[in-house]
Scaffold this motif. Structure first.
Motif, PDB file in Angstrom:
ATOM      1  N   ASN A   1      10.702  36.284  51.776  1.00 39.61           N
ATOM      2  CA  ASN A   1      11.753  35.351  51.371  1.00 39.61           C
ATOM      3  C   ASN A   1      13.007  35.662  52.191  1.00 39.61           C
ATOM      4  OD1 ASN A   1      13.755  33.828  50.183  1.00 39.61           O
ATOM      5  ND2 ASN A   1      12.936  34.067  48.116  1.00 39.61           N
ATOM      6  N   LEU A   2      13.210  34.826  53.204  1.00 40.18           N
ATOM      7  CA  LEU A   2      14.349  35.022  54.117  1.00 40.18           C
ATOM      8  C   LEU A   2      15.675  35.038  53.351  1.00 40.18           C
ATOM      9  CD1 LEU A   2      13.852  35.137  57.143  1.00 40.18           C
ATOM     10  CD2 LEU A   2      14.563  32.763  57.314  1.00 40.18           C
ATOM     11  N   GLY A   3      15.744  34.245  52.300  1.00 43.30           N
ATOM     12  CA  GLY A   3      16.969  34.133  51.510  1.00 43.30           C
ATOM     13  C   GLY A   3      17.263  35.379  50.682  1.00 43.30           C
TER      14      GLY A   3
ATOM     15  N   ALA B   1      -2.984  19.954  57.964  1.00 47.61           N
ATOM     16  CA  ALA B   1      -1.987  18.876  58.001  1.00 47.61           C
ATOM     17  C   ALA B   1      -2.706  17.547  57.828  1.00 47.61           C
ATOM     18  CB  ALA B   1      -1.237  18.875  59.335  1.00 47.61           C
ATOM     19  N   SER B   2      -1.949  16.488  57.489  1.00 50.12           N
ATOM     20  CA  SER B   2      -2.521  15.133  57.437  1.00 50.12           C
ATOM     21  C   SER B   2      -3.101  14.786  58.804  1.00 50.12           C
ATOM     22  CB  SER B   2      -1.433  14.101  57.137  1.00 50.12           C
ATOM     23  OG  SER B   2      -0.819  14.377  55.923  1.00 50.12           O
ATOM     24  N   ALA B   3      -4.163  13.983  58.802  1.00 43.44           N
ATOM     25  CA  ALA B   3      -4.864  13.653  60.048  1.00 43.44           C
ATOM     26  C   ALA B   3      -3.929  13.029  61.089  1.00 43.44           C
ATOM     27  CB  ALA B   3      -6.015  12.712  59.743  1.00 43.44           C
ATOM     28  N   SER B   4      -2.944  12.216  60.629  1.00 41.11           N
ATOM     29  CA  SER B   4      -2.048  11.533  61.579  1.00 41.11           C
ATOM     30  C   SER B   4      -1.205  12.528  62.379  1.00 41.11           C
ATOM     31  CB  SER B   4      -1.115  10.580  60.818  1.00 41.11           C
ATOM     32  OG  SER B   4      -0.308  11.340  59.938  1.00 41.11           O
ATOM     33  N   LYS B   5      -1.145  13.788  61.954  1.00 38.21           N
ATOM     34  CA  LYS B   5      -0.299  14.783  62.625  1.00 38.21           C
ATOM     35  C   LYS B   5      -1.111  15.736  63.517  1.00 38.21           C
ATOM     36  CE  LYS B   5       2.938  14.562  58.735  1.00 38.21           C
ATOM     37  NZ  LYS B   5       3.556  15.253  57.598  1.00 38.21           N
ATOM     38  N   HIS B   6      -2.418  15.443  63.674  1.00 35.88           N
ATOM     39  CA  HIS B   6      -3.250  16.405  64.409  1.00 35.88           C
ATOM     40  C   HIS B   6      -2.965  16.449  65.904  1.00 35.88           C
ATOM     41  CE1 HIS B   6      -6.506  17.183  61.113  1.00 35.88           C
ATOM     42  NE2 HIS B   6      -5.274  17.292  60.683  1.00 35.88           N
TER      43      HIS B   6
ATOM     44  N   ASP C   1      -7.795  18.417  58.341  1.00 32.48           N
ATOM     45  CA  ASP C   1      -7.204  17.439  57.425  1.00 32.48           C
ATOM     46  C   ASP C   1      -7.536  17.867  55.996  1.00 32.48           C
ATOM     47  OD1 ASP C   1      -6.254  15.345  55.994  1.00 32.48           O
ATOM     48  OD2 ASP C   1      -7.763  13.892  56.701  1.00 32.48           O
ATOM     49  N   TYR C   2      -6.604  18.610  55.394  1.00 32.26           N
ATOM     50  CA  TYR C   2      -6.859  19.190  54.069  1.00 32.26           C
ATOM     51  C   TYR C   2      -6.965  18.119  52.988  1.00 32.26           C
ATOM     52  CZ  TYR C   2      -1.984  18.230  52.896  1.00 32.26           C
ATOM     53  OH  TYR C   2      -0.804  17.589  52.643  1.00 32.26           O
ATOM     54  N   ARG C   3      -6.542  16.875  53.330  1.00 30.98           N
ATOM     55  CA  ARG C   3      -6.598  15.797  52.332  1.00 30.98           C
ATOM     56  C   ARG C   3      -8.011  15.241  52.188  1.00 30.98           C
ATOM     57  NH1 ARG C   3      -1.304  13.699  51.211  1.00 30.98           N
ATOM     58  NH2 ARG C   3       0.240  14.645  52.601  1.00 30.98           N
TER      59      ARG C   3
HETATM   60  N1  LIG Z   1      10.126  32.240  52.154  1.00 32.03           N
HETATM   61  C1  LIG Z   1      10.899  31.845  53.145  1.00 32.03           C
HETATM   62  O1  LIG Z   1      11.735  32.603  53.641  1.00 32.03           O
HETATM   63  C2  LIG Z   1      10.738  30.453  53.680  1.00 32.03           C
HETATM   64  C3  LIG Z   1      11.504  30.016  54.757  1.00 32.03           C
HETATM   65  C4  LIG Z   1      11.283  28.719  55.247  1.00 32.03           C
HETATM   66  C5  LIG Z   1      10.349  27.902  54.622  1.00 32.03           C
HETATM   67  N2  LIG Z   1       9.648  28.355  53.560  1.00 32.03           N
HETATM   68  C6  LIG Z   1       8.626  27.526  52.895  1.00 32.03           C
HETATM   69  O2  LIG Z   1       7.743  27.081  53.880  1.00 32.03           O
HETATM   70  C7  LIG Z   1       7.237  25.805  53.537  1.00 32.03           C
HETATM   71  C8  LIG Z   1       7.415  24.878  54.710  1.00 32.03           C
HETATM   72  O3  LIG Z   1       8.792  24.653  54.920  1.00 32.03           O
HETATM   73  P1  LIG Z   1       9.233  23.667  56.075  1.00 32.03           P
HETATM   74  O4  LIG Z   1      10.720  23.549  55.966  1.00 32.03           O
HETATM   75  O5  LIG Z   1       8.599  24.065  57.329  1.00 32.03           O
HETATM   76  O6  LIG Z   1       8.541  22.344  55.545  1.00 32.03           O
HETATM   77  P2  LIG Z   1       8.473  20.929  56.177  1.00 32.03           P
HETATM   78  O7  LIG Z   1       8.913  20.921  57.582  1.00 32.03           O
HETATM   79  O8  LIG Z   1       9.170  20.071  55.207  1.00 32.03           O
HETATM   80  O9  LIG Z   1       6.898  20.601  56.132  1.00 32.03           O
HETATM   81  C9  LIG Z   1       6.390  19.941  55.063  1.00 32.03           C
HETATM   82  C10 LIG Z   1       5.030  19.375  55.396  1.00 32.03           C
HETATM   83  O10 LIG Z   1       4.053  20.146  54.737  1.00 32.03           O
HETATM   84  C11 LIG Z   1       2.944  19.314  54.393  1.00 32.03           C
HETATM   85  N3  LIG Z   1       2.459  19.657  53.055  1.00 32.03           N
HETATM   86  C12 LIG Z   1       1.238  20.151  52.782  1.00 32.03           C
HETATM   87  N4  LIG Z   1       1.100  20.401  51.502  1.00 32.03           N
HETATM   88  C13 LIG Z   1       2.260  20.092  50.907  1.00 32.03           C
HETATM   89  C14 LIG Z   1       2.720  20.165  49.562  1.00 32.03           C
HETATM   90  N5  LIG Z   1       1.952  20.614  48.565  1.00 32.03           N
HETATM   91  N6  LIG Z   1       3.976  19.767  49.316  1.00 32.03           N
HETATM   92  C15 LIG Z   1       4.763  19.325  50.299  1.00 32.03           C
HETATM   93  N7  LIG Z   1       4.381  19.239  51.609  1.00 32.03           N
HETATM   94  C16 LIG Z   1       3.129  19.614  51.884  1.00 32.03           C
HETATM   95  C17 LIG Z   1       3.412  17.879  54.535  1.00 32.03           C
HETATM   96  O11 LIG Z   1       2.735  17.362  55.681  1.00 32.03           O
HETATM   97  P3  LIG Z   1       1.247  16.785  55.587  1.00 32.03           P
HETATM   98  O12 LIG Z   1       0.780  16.904  54.180  1.00 32.03           O
HETATM   99  O13 LIG Z   1       1.350  15.359  56.039  1.00 32.03           O
HETATM  100  O14 LIG Z   1       0.483  17.613  56.537  1.00 32.03           O
HETATM  101  C18 LIG Z   1       4.881  17.985  54.856  1.00 32.03           C
HETATM  102  O15 LIG Z   1       5.287  17.041  55.816  1.00 32.03           O
HETATM  103  C19 LIG Z   1       7.951  25.404  52.253  1.00 32.03           C
HETATM  104  O16 LIG Z   1       7.137  25.744  51.154  1.00 32.03           O
HETATM  105  C20 LIG Z   1       9.185  26.278  52.258  1.00 32.03           C
HETATM  106  O17 LIG Z   1       9.680  26.522  50.974  1.00 32.03           O
HETATM  107  C21 LIG Z   1       9.830  29.616  53.081  1.00 32.03           C
END
Ligand SMILES: NC(=O)c1ccc[n+]([C@@H]2O[C@H](COP(=O)([O-])OP(=O)(O)OC[C@H]3O[C@@H](n4cnc5c(N)ncnc54)[C@H](OP(=O)(O)O)[C@@H]3O)[C@@H](O)[C@H]2O)c1
Length: 339
Positions: free
Chosen positions: A279-281, A172-177, A190-192
């Motif tokens: 894929n939950l969907g 995650a971004s460092a600000s979220k650690h 901090d992957y960035r």
């Molecule tokens: N397959 C399934 O059933 C399923 C179900 C739910 C979610 N998902 C997937 O799980 C992932 C997370 O979902 P979520 O709803 O938990 O997400 P979220 O709450 O929106 O979290 C997104 C966070 O991920 C970080 N991040 C790191 N690399 C990123 C990138 N390349 N693009 C965008 N954000 C990035 C960002 O934070 P920092 O970079 O600041 O750390 C961002 O704030 C998504 O890919 C979603 O499609 C899949």
């Protein structure tokens, strides 16, 4: 009723709150008056026109909600009118009311708030399904969790804490650690600013991890696979690398697809590694499995072992802000929409 409509694919300005006929429950269905609905990366992708499972625009999305059962369709006795429920929903939750199969509505404990309940189905089911069905977690295992400060990431960190001595690496971004540490993350990365693959290797004395939770895709699938120790699992459940903020980002998608590895069964056998997808969907036909997992999550909530972290609550008129919160990676935990 009022609903948040995606009028056409594009930036957050394509969202509109519109008056829409209130749906009537058919046989076997109930109508729920929505008190809170979850917003996910998937629905933001749907708005951008980058989510293949989304209904055609104009449409109402929303994979989950919590609220009160207010009308029963023919043949339905349970849950009774007035029951507080949460549900995973095949779209339509970003509205005042939603109609769902009665079997999908799960009653929630009296002490659970609607916002908390709306934050559970997608994030916790995804994390639980991966950690306890696809690659059952054992004590002392090492787990790499990407997007660790987001909704699924936060749920995964909390669930890892329920198994003794599990070591977690969260990117995650460092600000979220600080948030990551509060959720029990052993090693926030901090992957960035650093290469997480080298860092995980360094922190594990070169041994790697037992499980990688990867919703990023593209070249990260490659890196995750390389980090697996023998008998390790790479679980692929998203393709966030294929998109960026704004509308459609076809070049990013093509770039990420081009970097996606292919795994041959014989190389998996030779490497003693597993690659799985979630894929939950695409699990609507497995209601029993999902409800069993959701019930287990509610038990963990009742025991105080898991607790959704709410990033912010937005009324429908501010749905665009809510979308941008996720789109620009600002959220820590769950974004909630409230009618
Ligand atoms: N397959 C399934 O059933 C399923 C179900 C739910 C979610 N998902 C997937 O799980 C992932 C997370 O979902 P979520 O709803 O938990 O997400 P979220 O709450 O929106 O979290 C997104 C966070 O991920 C970080 N991040 C790191 N690399 C990123 C990138 N390349 N693009 C965008 N954000 C990035 C960002 O934070 P920092 O970079 O600041 O750390 C961002 O704030 C998504 O890919 C979603 O499609 C899949």
């Amino acid at each position: 009723m009022r609903a948040v409509w995606i009028t056409k694919p594009g930036p957050s300005s394509v969202l509109e709150v519109r008056e829409t006929p209130t749906p009537e429950p058919g046989p076997g269905e109930v109508r729920v008056k929505v008190a809170a609905a979850g917003l996910n990366f998937a629905e933001v992708s749907a708005r951008k026109g980058m989510y293949p499972d989304a209904p055609p625009t104009p449409c109402i999305v929303g994979y989950e909600a919590a609220g009160v059962v207010e009308k029963l369709g023919e043949g339905v006795r349970e849950p009774a009118v007035g029951t507080r429920v949460m549900a995973l929903i095949r779209f339509g939750a970003h509205a005042d009311h939603v109609v769902i199969p009665a079997s999908q509505a799960m009653p929630i404990p009296d002490a659970m708030g609607f916002e908390e309940a709306a934050a559970i189905p997608v994030n916790y089911l995804t994390a639980y399904h991966i950690l306890f069905r696809i690659a059952p977690l054992r004590p002392k295992q090492r787990v790499l969790i990407h997007m660790a400060a987001g909704g699924v990431g936060t749920a995964a960190l909390q669930l890892c804490r329920t198994v003794p001595d599990v070591v977690t690496f969260g990117t995650a971004s460092a600000s979220k650690h600080d948030h990551l540490r509060a959720q029990g993350c052993t090693h926030p990365i901090d992957y960035r600013s650093i290469d997480y693959e080298n860092e995980v290797r360094r922190l594990t004395d070169g041994r790697g991890v037992d499980l990688v939770l990867d919703p990023l895709g593209g070249r990260d699938f490659r890196k995750g696979y390389r980090l697996l120790r023998s008998a390790g699992h790479l679980v692929c459940y998203g393709f966030a690398n294929g998109q960026g903020p704004g509308g459609r980002t076809p070049l990013k998608l093509v770039g990420a697809l081009a970097q996606t590895p292919l795994y041959h069964p014989l190389s998996l056998m030779g490497d003693n590694r597993a690659v799985a997808g979630v894929n939950l969907g695409h699990l609507w036909h497995e209601q029993e499995m999902l409800l069993e997992e959701l019930a287990a999550i509610v038990k963990l909530w009742e025991a105080g072992a898991v607790k959704p972290v709410i990033d912010g609550v937005y009324d429908f008129a501010h749905a665009a802000e809510a979308h941008e919160r996720i789109e620009y990676g600002r959220n820590v935990g769950k974004v909630i929409l409230k009618p």
